[in-house]
Structure formats: C-alpha cells, structure tokens
Write an enzyme that holds these catalytic residues in place. Structure first.
Site, mmCIF file in Angstrom:
data_model
loop_
_atom_site.group_PDB
_atom_site.id
_atom_site.type_symbol
_atom_site.label_atom_id
_atom_site.label_comp_id
_atom_site.label_asym_id
_atom_site.label_seq_id
_atom_site.Cartn_x
_atom_site.Cartn_y
_atom_site.Cartn_z
ATOM 1 N N ASP A 70 -7.757 -67.436 60.422
ATOM 2 C CA ASP A 70 -7.519 -66.057 60.824
ATOM 3 C C ASP A 70 -7.809 -66.000 62.313
ATOM 4 O O ASP A 70 -8.603 -66.796 62.835
ATOM 5 C CB ASP A 70 -8.394 -65.071 60.045
ATOM 6 C CG ASP A 70 -7.885 -63.642 60.164
ATOM 7 O OD1 ASP A 70 -6.656 -63.446 60.354
ATOM 8 O OD2 ASP A 70 -8.690 -62.704 60.074
ATOM 9 N N PHE A 153 3.954 -65.623 70.660
ATOM 10 C CA PHE A 153 4.067 -64.647 69.588
ATOM 11 C C PHE A 153 2.936 -63.647 69.708
ATOM 12 O O PHE A 153 1.997 -63.831 70.475
ATOM 13 C CB PHE A 153 4.057 -65.317 68.211
ATOM 14 C CG PHE A 153 2.897 -66.257 68.005
ATOM 15 C CD1 PHE A 153 1.701 -65.808 67.486
ATOM 16 C CD2 PHE A 153 3.007 -67.593 68.356
ATOM 17 C CE1 PHE A 153 0.634 -66.663 67.307
ATOM 18 C CE2 PHE A 153 1.947 -68.467 68.180
ATOM 19 C CZ PHE A 153 0.757 -67.999 67.659
ATOM 20 N N GLY A 154 3.057 -62.554 68.995
ATOM 21 C CA GLY A 154 2.006 -61.552 68.984
ATOM 22 C C GLY A 154 1.753 -60.938 70.344
ATOM 23 O O GLY A 154 2.670 -60.432 70.992
#
Length: 160
Positions: A70, A153-154
């Site tokens: 995570d 990304f993100g």
C-alpha cells in the site's frame, strides 16, 4: 520452484514487480494466474495496516507466500492528506486530475519551502500461516505549483 504471489490486479504494478524481482528463486504469479478474484477491502487506518491486511488475506486464500503493498502521498501542509486514502481521496469516482487540482487549490499561496511531501510505500510479505514482515520506502519531495508531464501515475505530475 516455489511460487510467490504478487497480490495486485494492477497490470503496471505487476510489470514493475516482475522487473524488480527478476532473478529471485521464486516463480512470480498473479492473483489472476491463481484464479483469485476476491477483492480485499482496504479497511485499515494506516498504509502499514492495509499492506499487512492484503498480504495476510491473500496468503490465506492462496496458501502461498504473498507480497502486497500500500502506498500514499502525504502532504505536510495538509496534515498528511491524502495519506492512506490517496487512491480514494475525495471519493471513489474522482479522477487523479481532480484530486491534484484540489490539492493545488488548497496549497495556493503556500510558500515553496512549506510544500513538503512524501510518497510512502509499505510492502508486506506474508506466509499462509499469517506471519507478516513489513518493508518501508519513502521518497521525500515537494508539491509543485502546477502539474507537469504525463508520465507515471497518480500524483506524479504534481510531485517534485
């Protein structure tokens, strides 16, 4: 050769893990390859908790040594937001473009030296018996004043 389950359905992440782990003495397998389509909801309040939760759950389901992770962006001027909720910040259906715009709006007028932030990642390695070890990584940086580029990304376009 012993299997190592890479507990993600993100194809980009699977590619990255396969590159990073090339040469280790395990056969790397995905959830799809193992026929696992049961999602594990990220219910914990910390990045560590979610990484452990996913690794232990998928190790139990698969009966394989399992790697899960995570990660999140923590912006100091926003009290650590979006943090553990980075992928769901402002809601499940909100795009990263909208999330970045929201962060930039909240940071308007914030001087450069107070735009400190970090990407944090926790990787959990779990056995089918439920034992887990956690490994930590962090990349410190600053939040830019506007998005740049379209690679990654993100939150990458606003993270300097």
């Amino acid at each position: 050769m012993t299997k190592l389950l890479l507990a993600t359905n993100n194809s980009g992440k699977l590619t990255e893990y396969r590159q990073l782990l090339e040469g280790i003495p395990f056969t790397l397998v995905s959830l799809a390859q193992e026929g696992i389509n049961q999602p594990v909801e990220e219910t914990q309040d910390t990045i560590e908790g979610n990484a452990r939760l996913k690794a232990v759950a998928y190790a139990s389901l698969s009966r394989l040594l399992t790697l899960a992770d995570d990660s999140g962006l923590e912006v100091d001027a926003l009290g650590g937001e979006p943090g553990v909720r980075s992928a769901r910040y402002l809601g499940e259906k909100v795009s990263f473009k909208e999330r970045m715009a929201h962060i930039l709006k909240r940071l308007e007028g914030t001087p450069w030296e107070k735009r400190t932030a970090r990407f944090r990642c926790v990787v959990a390695l779990a056995t089918p018996a439920g034992d887990a070890r956690l490994f930590y990584g962090e990349c410190p940086g600053l939040i830019a004043c506007e998005p740049k580029g379209d690679e990654g990304f993100g939150y990458d376009p606003i993270f300097y």
